[in-house]
Design a protein around this motif. Structure first.
Motif, short mmCIF file in Angstrom:
data_model
loop_
_atom_site.label_atom_id
_atom_site.label_comp_id
_atom_site.label_asym_id
_atom_site.label_seq_id
_atom_site.Cartn_x
_atom_site.Cartn_y
_atom_site.Cartn_z
N VAL A 121 0.74 -1.08 0.08
CA VAL A 121 0.01 0.02 -0.15
C VAL A 121 0.73 1.10 -0.11
N PHE A 122 1.94 1.40 0.79
CA PHE A 122 2.53 2.55 0.95
C PHE A 122 3.70 2.76 -0.18
N ILE A 123 3.96 1.73 -0.89
CA ILE A 123 4.47 1.96 -2.20
C ILE A 123 3.88 2.27 -3.31
N PHE A 125 0.82 4.01 -3.21
CA PHE A 125 0.56 5.58 -2.88
C PHE A 125 1.80 6.29 -3.00
N GLY A 126 2.84 5.94 -2.85
CA GLY A 126 4.09 6.74 -3.04
C GLY A 126 4.24 7.07 -4.51
N ILE A 127 3.99 5.88 -5.34
CA ILE A 127 3.93 6.02 -6.98
C ILE A 127 3.23 6.94 -7.37
N SER A 129 1.67 9.40 -5.54
CA SER A 129 2.14 10.65 -5.17
C SER A 129 3.25 11.40 -5.94
N VAL A 130 4.35 10.55 -6.32
CA VAL A 130 5.37 10.96 -7.17
C VAL A 130 4.53 11.31 -8.59
N LEU B 33 10.14 5.63 -6.83
CA LEU B 33 8.38 5.63 -6.94
C LEU B 33 8.33 6.30 -8.27
N SER B 88 -0.97 3.59 6.08
CA SER B 88 0.15 3.18 4.99
C SER B 88 -0.26 3.93 3.98
N ALA B 89 -1.17 4.30 3.35
CA ALA B 89 -1.62 5.17 2.17
C ALA B 89 -1.01 6.55 2.66
N PHE B 91 1.04 7.49 4.66
CA PHE B 91 2.55 7.40 4.68
C PHE B 91 3.10 7.59 3.17
N GLY B 92 2.44 6.68 2.43
CA GLY B 92 3.01 6.63 1.12
C GLY B 92 2.86 7.76 0.38
N ILE B 93 2.03 8.58 0.69
CA ILE B 93 1.62 9.74 0.02
C ILE B 93 2.75 10.90 0.39
N TRP B 95 5.48 10.05 1.66
CA TRP B 95 7.01 9.56 1.31
C TRP B 95 7.16 9.95 -0.13
N GLY B 96 6.16 9.91 -0.98
CA GLY B 96 6.37 10.43 -2.28
C GLY B 96 6.60 11.77 -2.53
#
Lengths: 140, 138
Positions: A121-123, A125-127, A129-130, B33, B88-89, B91-93, B95-96
């Protein structure tokens, strides 16, 4: 491609660090938890956490001495982005019970379904977000 | 005392790992990412870390107890719930957006870059708000 070997070696060191904390102290090396516990636990309960963080900082100094490029940041994220990002990382890791070290390394290593889900999930959403940041900085 | 020394040494090794793998440079995290311009470094960091820890975890857990403690302090939580996923979502946001997660951010404080301090202070505020809303602090 010449960054791959240092990345693997760095990863191995991270894995060894986590294994050390487990073998001797019986602890998961979840850095978001180590930090947030400083806010929620008593000073006495937190001795080892403070020392872990001191270890991170001493390591940081060693890195800085060895390679002045270690902390170079070319991401071009402005102050507002950093404030928002910091807040979301702090709030999200605490709510989600972990980060890349706790879930991503320790949890995944022991095949915890919770951690595997959290990491995916955090990966993802990181993707996302970027991608959004790329589009936004293109539009501005 | 012994546990504290272990923590100190462990933190040191951890940050060296972060530094030599490039994870203290946000552009490398963001690059991982960024699927359009992909930087695989973080993947290799995770592979190195997980392969190492997964093997050692199984060996270490054969023991009844850790070496310097009488119990294992490993969560027994199993439930995959909304809190886990939403947290987690979020955090991911974050983080990016910033390219920092807690470990590299703290390690980077030694650079005395304003960016890092802004991030870390905001992170502490975010943690505090989460703790307060869950009742873990008063």
């Amino acid at each position: 491609m010449d960054n791959i070997l240092p990345s693997v070696i760095g990863g191995i060191l991270i894995g060894l660090s986590a294994s050390m904390m487990l073998l001797f102290n019986g602890r998961v090396t979840g850095i978001s938890n180590i930090i947030s516990s400083l806010l929620s636990h008593s000073f006495k309960e937190n001795y080892w956490r403070y020392l872990f963080i001191v270890g991170l900082l001493i390591g940081g100094l060693a890195l800085k001495l060895y390679n002045s490029e270690t902390f170079v940041n070319t991401s071009q994220r402005g102050i507002l982005a950093l404030i928002i990002s910091g807040f979301l990382v702090g709030f999200g890791t605490q709510t989600g019970s972990g980060c890349t070290s706790g879930h991503g390394v320790c949890g995944v290593s022991r095949f915890s379904k919770r951690s595997i889900v959290a990491t995916v999930v955090f990966i993802i959403f990181g993707i996302i977000s970027v991608r959004v940041m790329t589009v936004l900085s293109g539009a501005l | 005392m012994k546990k504290e020394i272990v923590a100190l040494v462990s933190g040191f090794i951890f940050s060296i790992g972060l530094g030599i793998s490039g994870m203290t440079q946000p552009q490398n995290v963001i690059g991982f990412l960024d699927l359009q311009n992909w930087n695989p470094q973080l993947l290799f960091v995770m592979l190195g870390a997980v392969l190492t820890h997964a093997i050692l975890y199984r060996i270490i857990r054969k023991r009844n107890t850790p070496m310097f403690d009488s119990v294992w302090h490993i969560t027994t939580k199993k439930e995959i719930n909304a809190k886990l996923i939403i947290g987690s979502a979020v955090f991911g946001i974050g983080w990016g957006i910033g390219g920092f997660c807690p470990g590299p951010a703290i390690t980077s404080l030694v650079s005395f870059e304003l960016n890092v301090y802004i991030f870390v202070i905001s992170m502490l505020v975010g943690m505090y708000v989460s703790l307060k809303s869950s009742g873990a602090v008063k």
